[in-house]
Design an enzyme around this catalytic site. Structure first.
Site, PDB file in Angstrom:
ATOM      1  N   ASN A   1     -26.851  49.429   2.330  1.00 54.12           N
ATOM      2  CA  ASN A   1     -27.030  49.796   0.930  1.00 54.12           C
ATOM      3  C   ASN A   1     -26.305  48.837  -0.009  1.00 54.12           C
ATOM      4  O   ASN A   1     -25.465  48.039   0.411  1.00 54.12           O
ATOM      5  CB  ASN A   1     -26.553  51.226   0.706  1.00 54.12           C
ATOM      6  CG  ASN A   1     -27.578  52.238   1.164  1.00 54.12           C
ATOM      7  OD1 ASN A   1     -28.516  52.541   0.458  1.00 54.12           O
ATOM      8  ND2 ASN A   1     -27.401  52.735   2.389  1.00 54.12           N
TER       9      ASN A   1
ATOM     10  N   HIS B   1      -3.208  41.244   6.755  1.00 53.92           N
ATOM     11  CA  HIS B   1      -1.903  40.644   7.006  1.00 53.92           C
ATOM     12  C   HIS B   1      -0.997  41.651   7.699  1.00 53.92           C
ATOM     13  O   HIS B   1      -1.119  42.857   7.503  1.00 53.92           O
ATOM     14  CB  HIS B   1      -1.253  40.186   5.701  1.00 53.92           C
ATOM     15  CG  HIS B   1      -1.976  39.069   5.033  1.00 53.92           C
ATOM     16  ND1 HIS B   1      -1.865  37.761   5.439  1.00 53.92           N
ATOM     17  CD2 HIS B   1      -2.853  39.064   4.009  1.00 53.92           C
ATOM     18  CE1 HIS B   1      -2.620  36.995   4.683  1.00 53.92           C
ATOM     19  NE2 HIS B   1      -3.243  37.762   3.798  1.00 53.92           N
TER      20      HIS B   1
ATOM     21  N   ARG C   1      -9.810  61.115  10.034  1.00 52.83           N
ATOM     22  CA  ARG C   1      -9.448  61.958  11.169  1.00 52.83           C
ATOM     23  C   ARG C   1     -10.685  62.724  11.651  1.00 52.83           C
ATOM     24  O   ARG C   1     -11.585  63.012  10.877  1.00 52.83           O
ATOM     25  CB  ARG C   1      -8.368  62.963  10.770  1.00 52.83           C
ATOM     26  CG  ARG C   1      -7.101  62.292  10.286  1.00 52.83           C
ATOM     27  CD  ARG C   1      -5.891  63.103  10.677  1.00 52.83           C
ATOM     28  NE  ARG C   1      -4.679  62.603  10.069  1.00 52.83           N
ATOM     29  CZ  ARG C   1      -3.953  61.606  10.534  1.00 52.83           C
ATOM     30  NH1 ARG C   1      -4.340  60.965  11.605  1.00 52.83           N
ATOM     31  NH2 ARG C   1      -2.845  61.237   9.945  1.00 52.83           N
TER      32      ARG C   1
ATOM     33  N   LYS D   1     -15.410  67.098  13.399  1.00 52.34           N
ATOM     34  CA  LYS D   1     -16.181  67.832  14.404  1.00 52.34           C
ATOM     35  C   LYS D   1     -17.131  66.862  15.082  1.00 52.34           C
ATOM     36  O   LYS D   1     -17.208  65.690  14.712  1.00 52.34           O
ATOM     37  CB  LYS D   1     -16.950  68.997  13.790  1.00 52.34           C
ATOM     38  CG  LYS D   1     -17.998  68.607  12.761  1.00 52.34           C
ATOM     39  CD  LYS D   1     -18.642  69.855  12.183  1.00 52.34           C
ATOM     40  CE  LYS D   1     -19.614  69.540  11.086  1.00 52.34           C
ATOM     41  NZ  LYS D   1     -20.233  70.726  10.526  1.00 52.34           N
TER      42      LYS D   1
END
Length: 179
Positions: free
Chosen positions: A66, A97, A159, A162
């Protein structure tokens, strides 16, 4: 200056500042087929996308890239599988870095994206990350670690939320006119 480096810099400038905004998909695609490391059949790159060292960017079959995405292949490889959808203004980085380095040394790694991965709007994929087949990266997420296949991740840092359905059968295809 090395002639290859100079040629690459000129090509990068030409695409990022002129051709990426060309409303003709055919013109952009023709240039990208020569400019990228690889661009497989059915992949579409919308207007406004930018590439840094495009020779290290390899896009699989039927990818939907996109508008406004950034692919940073300056030192390491970016490789996508088939039927990948990358949302608007997402960034895939391969180089940064080391914050602990006294001389601001480079740190990075390849980014590998599996088949049928969906990366949401303005997501950021950091260097050295592997995103497993069928995974989803939610909009605005920052991915700093590998993502397991068929998992959905979200947040900063991203994180696990599900699992995603595993029996995916779709083929990506989105080539809007004038985008």
């Amino acid at each position: 200056m090395d002639k290859r480096l100079l040629a690459g810099t000129v090509l990068t400038y030409a695409y990022n500042h002129w051709l990426s905004n060309c409303p003709s998909r055919r013109v952009r695609r023709a240039f990208l087929r020569c400019y990228l490391g690889d661009m497989r059949h059915g992949t579409g790159v919308q207007m406004g996308c930018k590439f840094l060292n495009a020779r290290k960017v390899h896009l699989g079959e039927r990818n939907v890239i996109n508008f406004g995405c950034l692919f940073d292949g300056r030192k390491f490889v970016i490789r996508t599988g088939s039927d990948v959808s990358i949302g608007p203004e997402a960034s895939i980085l391969t180089l940064g870095h080391d914050p602990q380095s006294p001389d601001f040394a480079d740190r990075g790694g390849d980014v590998i994206i599996g088949n049928r991965v969906w990366i949401g709007y303005r997501a950021i994929i950091l260097p050295g990350v592997n995103i497993g087949e069928g995974a989803v990266v939610a909009a605005g997420s920052v991915v700093s670690r590998d993502v397991e296949p068929y998992s959905i991740v979200a947040g900063i840092p991203a994180r696990y939320v599900k699992n995603r359905e595993r029996n995916l059968v779709y083929l990506s295809s989105h080539n809007p006119w004038l985008i």
